[in-house]
Design a protein around this motif. Structure first.
Motif, PDB file in Angstrom:
ATOM      1  N   UNK A 175      37.791  28.277  39.638  1.00  0.00           N
ATOM      2  CA  UNK A 175      37.131  27.943  38.374  1.00  0.00           C
ATOM      3  C   UNK A 175      36.011  28.937  38.077  1.00  0.00           C
ATOM      4  N   UNK A 176      35.259  29.331  39.107  1.00  0.00           N
ATOM      5  CA  UNK A 176      34.165  30.279  38.900  1.00  0.00           C
ATOM      6  C   UNK A 176      34.684  31.607  38.374  1.00  0.00           C
ATOM      7  N   UNK A 177      35.689  32.175  39.044  1.00  0.00           N
ATOM      8  CA  UNK A 177      36.226  33.469  38.615  1.00  0.00           C
ATOM      9  C   UNK A 177      36.968  33.367  37.287  1.00  0.00           C
ATOM     10  N   UNK A 178      37.697  32.284  37.082  1.00  0.00           N
ATOM     11  CA  UNK A 178      38.471  32.149  35.851  1.00  0.00           C
ATOM     12  C   UNK A 178      37.606  31.993  34.618  1.00  0.00           C
ATOM     13  N   UNK A 179      36.585  31.150  34.689  1.00  0.00           N
ATOM     14  CA  UNK A 179      35.771  30.897  33.509  1.00  0.00           C
ATOM     15  C   UNK A 179      34.875  32.080  33.165  1.00  0.00           C
ATOM     16  N   UNK A 180      34.392  32.805  34.171  1.00  0.00           N
ATOM     17  CA  UNK A 180      33.565  33.968  33.827  1.00  0.00           C
ATOM     18  C   UNK A 180      34.436  35.089  33.256  1.00  0.00           C
ATOM     19  N   UNK A 181      35.695  35.190  33.686  1.00  0.00           N
ATOM     20  CA  UNK A 181      36.611  36.132  33.054  1.00  0.00           C
ATOM     21  C   UNK A 181      36.909  35.755  31.608  1.00  0.00           C
ATOM     22  N   UNK A 182      37.103  34.453  31.351  1.00  0.00           N
ATOM     23  CA  UNK A 182      37.299  33.992  29.978  1.00  0.00           C
ATOM     24  C   UNK A 182      36.068  34.263  29.128  1.00  0.00           C
TER      25      UNK A 182
END
Length: 298
Positions: A175-182
């Motif tokens: 979730x951390x990596x995915x949302x900051x990429x979004x």
């Protein structure tokens, strides 16, 4: 009109700076730092103490308190008149406590979204192993489940708990990596829309860019809060002797984390300015004069 242009240009400039800060945070590894130098020194002093026969090692920091004995099942009273309250205390002896803490090797590390690295210059033994090629400076952070992370020879209930915690920690990392990429993708798209809106003098595009900045800031908030929750979860996992840190190891967030929080603040401010700018523009309307025949003049 000039005020609207100034606000829009300021918002786009802040969004560009936010993209730079977020890109710097994503590409660096200083999100979470640990410093185990003090713990290493204590363990070295404990290992180098005298162990010859007849020598008794007494730690001054862990001396038990003296308690007066019971007489006839009743606590004795001190001369000052205060009654000593007896409490059942369970603690390890100082020697065995230090042995259990020093049995596991703790390193000074920095952790990011993609790598976990040994801190340079913090431990001479680790630096020597890295120089000889026996130890890697950085290891990649795994975003997939691996049973190799679970220690062997543990009771079944403990193994099941560790497996469930591994899945939960992995979910928080994703979730951390995915949302900051979004967040970065949405802010970049909003910045492009805002620049095109300024070029074409389109107020609707500028307003949409502001909304995209606010949406990207929301994704960034979710990512950073999830990162903090994941770190706290890792420190409180069971069993504590495998995943917890001793008290003499200092740890905290690094400058990459603060860079990400700075990018979040700039993104929200840019979204506020870009959505406010179109509302300040007052369109100029020209009054249309009717022909003389319509005004009743023949």
């Amino acid at each position: 009109m000039a005020t609207m242009r100034i606000l829009t240009a300021s918002g786009l400039f802040l969004a560009f700076c936010a993209l730079g800060l977020l890109a710097m945070a994503i590409s660096t590894d200083y999100w979470y730092e640990t410093d185990a130098r003090r713990h290493r020194e204590r363990c070295k002093k404990y290992a180098s103490k005298r162990n010859d026969p007849g020598y008794i090692y007494i730690s001054n920091q862990n001396l038990p308190l003296r308690m007066l004995p019971k007489i006839g099942g009743v606590d004795t009273v001190e001369p000052s008149g205060g009654t000593l309250l007896r409490a059942k205390r369970e603690f390890l002896p100082p020697a065995s406590a230090m042995e259990s803490r020093c049995s596991r090797r703790y390193n000074s590390t920095v952790t990011g979204l993609w790598r976990k690295c040994h801190r340079e210059g913090f431990d001479l033994e680790t630096e020597d192993l890295i120089f000889k090629g026996l130890l890697q400076r950085c290891t990649p952070v795994k975003y997939y489940y691996s049973s190799a992370n679970i220690p062997r020879n543990l009771p079944p209930n403990v193994t099941k708990t560790i497996r469930q915690d591994e899945w939960h920690a992995l979910h928080l990392q994703r979730m951390t990596a995915g949302f900051i990429g979004m967040a970065v993708a949405i802010i970049l798209f909003g910045w492009i829309v805002g620049v095109l809106g300024c070029w074409n003098h389109n107020e609707l595009m500028q307003y949409v860019a502001g909304l995209l900045f606010l949406m990207g800031g929301t994704c960034c908030i979710i990512s950073l809060c999830t990162c903090v929750a994941g770190i706290n979860f890792e420190l409180s996992r069971y069993p504590r002797y495998l995943y917890g840190l001793p008290e003499d190891i200092s740890h905290g967030y690094g400058w990459s984390m603060f860079s990400a929080w700075g990018g979040l603040g700039l993104t929200l401010l840019a979204g506020f300015l870009c959505t406010l700018a179109p509302s300040l523009h007052t369109p100029h309307t020209t009054a249309a004069h009717k022909p003389r025949q319509e005004n009743g003049i023949v």
